[in-house]
Design an enzyme around this catalytic site. Structure first.
Site, PDB file in Angstrom:
ATOM      1  N   GLY A 151      67.645  58.287 -24.696  1.00 20.11           N
ATOM      2  CA  GLY A 151      66.216  57.999 -24.538  1.00 20.11           C
ATOM      3  C   GLY A 151      65.373  58.695 -25.585  1.00 20.11           C
ATOM      4  N   GLY A 173      66.260  53.591 -17.299  1.00 21.51           N
ATOM      5  CA  GLY A 173      65.272  52.798 -18.040  1.00 21.51           C
ATOM      6  C   GLY A 173      65.822  52.333 -19.380  1.00 21.51           C
ATOM      7  N   GLU A 188      75.626  58.008 -18.297  1.00 21.53           N
ATOM      8  CA  GLU A 188      74.831  59.206 -17.994  1.00 21.53           C
ATOM      9  C   GLU A 188      75.324  59.854 -16.694  1.00 21.53           C
ATOM     10  OE1 GLU A 188      70.626  57.891 -20.127  1.00 21.53           O
ATOM     11  OE2 GLU A 188      70.890  57.484 -18.007  1.00 21.53           O
ATOM     12  N   ASP A 238      69.439  65.610 -20.415  1.00 18.22           N
ATOM     13  CA  ASP A 238      69.026  64.196 -20.388  1.00 18.22           C
ATOM     14  C   ASP A 238      67.608  64.078 -19.852  1.00 18.22           C
ATOM     15  OD1 ASP A 238      69.092  61.454 -20.595  1.00 18.22           O
ATOM     16  OD2 ASP A 238      70.684  61.151 -19.113  1.00 18.22           O
ATOM     17  N   THR A 290      63.139  61.105 -25.191  1.00 20.37           N
ATOM     18  CA  THR A 290      63.081  62.565 -25.042  1.00 20.37           C
ATOM     19  C   THR A 290      64.356  63.189 -25.615  1.00 20.37           C
ATOM     20  OG1 THR A 290      61.938  62.099 -22.960  1.00 20.37           O
ATOM     21  CG2 THR A 290      62.481  64.403 -23.418  1.00 20.37           C
ATOM     22  N   LYS A 304      67.001  57.120 -13.013  1.00 25.58           N
ATOM     23  CA  LYS A 304      67.373  57.017 -14.422  1.00 25.58           C
ATOM     24  C   LYS A 304      67.866  55.590 -14.696  1.00 25.58           C
ATOM     25  CE  LYS A 304      69.712  60.048 -16.484  1.00 25.58           C
ATOM     26  NZ  LYS A 304      68.811  59.714 -17.609  1.00 25.58           N
TER      27      LYS A 304
HETATM   28  C1  5RP Z   1      68.177  56.038 -20.119  1.00 24.28           C
HETATM   29  C2  5RP Z   1      67.486  57.018 -19.243  1.00 24.28           C
HETATM   30  C3  5RP Z   1      66.409  57.862 -19.861  1.00 24.28           C
HETATM   31  O1  5RP Z   1      66.716  59.191 -19.656  1.00 24.28           O
HETATM   32  C4  5RP Z   1      65.092  57.527 -19.209  1.00 24.28           C
HETATM   33  O2  5RP Z   1      64.851  56.137 -19.329  1.00 24.28           O
HETATM   34  C5  5RP Z   1      63.939  58.311 -19.833  1.00 24.28           C
HETATM   35  O3  5RP Z   1      63.740  57.880 -21.144  1.00 24.28           O
HETATM   36  P1  5RP Z   1      62.636  58.491 -22.103  1.00 24.28           P
HETATM   37  O4  5RP Z   1      63.061  59.881 -22.436  1.00 24.28           O
HETATM   38  O5  5RP Z   1      62.627  57.557 -23.288  1.00 24.28           O
HETATM   39  O6  5RP Z   1      61.299  58.466 -21.377  1.00 24.28           O
HETATM   40  O7  5RP Z   1      67.748  57.156 -18.079  1.00 24.28           O
HETATM   41  O8  5RP Z   1      69.070  55.236 -19.398  1.00 24.28           O
END
Ligand code: 5RP
Length: 214
Positions: free
Chosen positions: A29, A96, A103, A81, A31, A94
């Site tokens: 992701g 997204g 994960e 993560d 972050t 989780k």
């Molecule tokens: C990916 C995930 C990510 O950790 C989650 O979507 C958060 O993403 P971001 O850091 O872009 O906000 O679960 O499958």
């Protein structure tokens, strides 16, 4: 502070948990992208990384960090993560980024799970963010019907194929007050590969920006 800066701060703060010689589990992701960039500055100080997605593997390798096979590393000391939502008990939604299955595997295989988020992800009750569920393609309609029976509104993430060759249903309309029980129940539906609820293996530490969540 804007959202990306808050993500960057959380990712940088997670570097406190990285120790010399470690093999680090790495999520997926925007972050985590900041975390990988920070990790690159210490690439000579770590033994490598185990990655939760093809996307993260590419970014790690581009930074000269060796990507290792979880079957060869054994249990990991640390997994870092992001999340889409986090409640007060450190249970998470989780997926997204569609990387939830790997994960969940890397999180399960790690002794400490440090979750890095910005303040917008912190909620009282999980479920405002649609719950991602990875399904075997032939089971999509069956799983969707089972989710409707439970009050959810599943929407197929059309066009998205996971790293494992599967599909994603995003389930709207759930108010998840008992995440552990719901995770266990949804895991029982035939055709479900992974539920994006991380309650049985929740975060150990949550960093909201550079603050540790109590
Ligand atoms: C990916 C995930 C990510 O950790 C989650 O979507 C958060 O993403 P971001 O850091 O872009 O906000 O679960 O499958």
């Amino acid at each position: 502070m804007n959202q990306d800066e808050a993500k960057r701060r959380a990712a940088r703060a997670a570097m406190r948990y990285v120790e010399p010689g470690m093999i680090v589990g790495v999520g997926t992701g925007s972050t985590v992208a900041h975390f990988i960039d920070a990790l690159a500055e210490r690439r000579h100080d770590i033994a490598g990384a185990v990655s939760s997605s093809e996307w993260s593997s590419q970014r790690l390798r581009a930074h000269g960090i060796e990507v290792l096979d979880l079957n060869a590393t054994g249990e990991l000391p640390l997994y870092v993560d992001g999340a889409d939502e986090c409640d007060g008990a450190k249970c998470l939604i989780k997926g997204g980024g569609a990387a939830l299955t790997r994960e969940k595997i890397v999180a399960a295989a790690s002794r400490r799970f440090v979750c890095v988020i910005d303040a917008s992800k912190r909620v009282e009750v999980l479920g405002r963010f649609p719950l991602p569920i990875e399904v075997i393609p032939m089971a999509r309609s069956h799983v969707a019907r089972e989710l409707v029976r439970r009050g959810g509104q599943p929407v197929w993430r059309d066009g998205v194929v996971t790293d494992n060759g599967n599909w994603i249903l995003d389930v709207h309309n759930l108010r998840i007050s008992a995440p552990l029980a719901l995770e266990a129940e949804l895991n029982q539906i035939a055709g479900v590969v992974t539920v994006g609820l991380f309650a049985a293996r929740r975060a150990d530490v949550v960093l909201i920006g550079d603050e540790v969540m109590p």
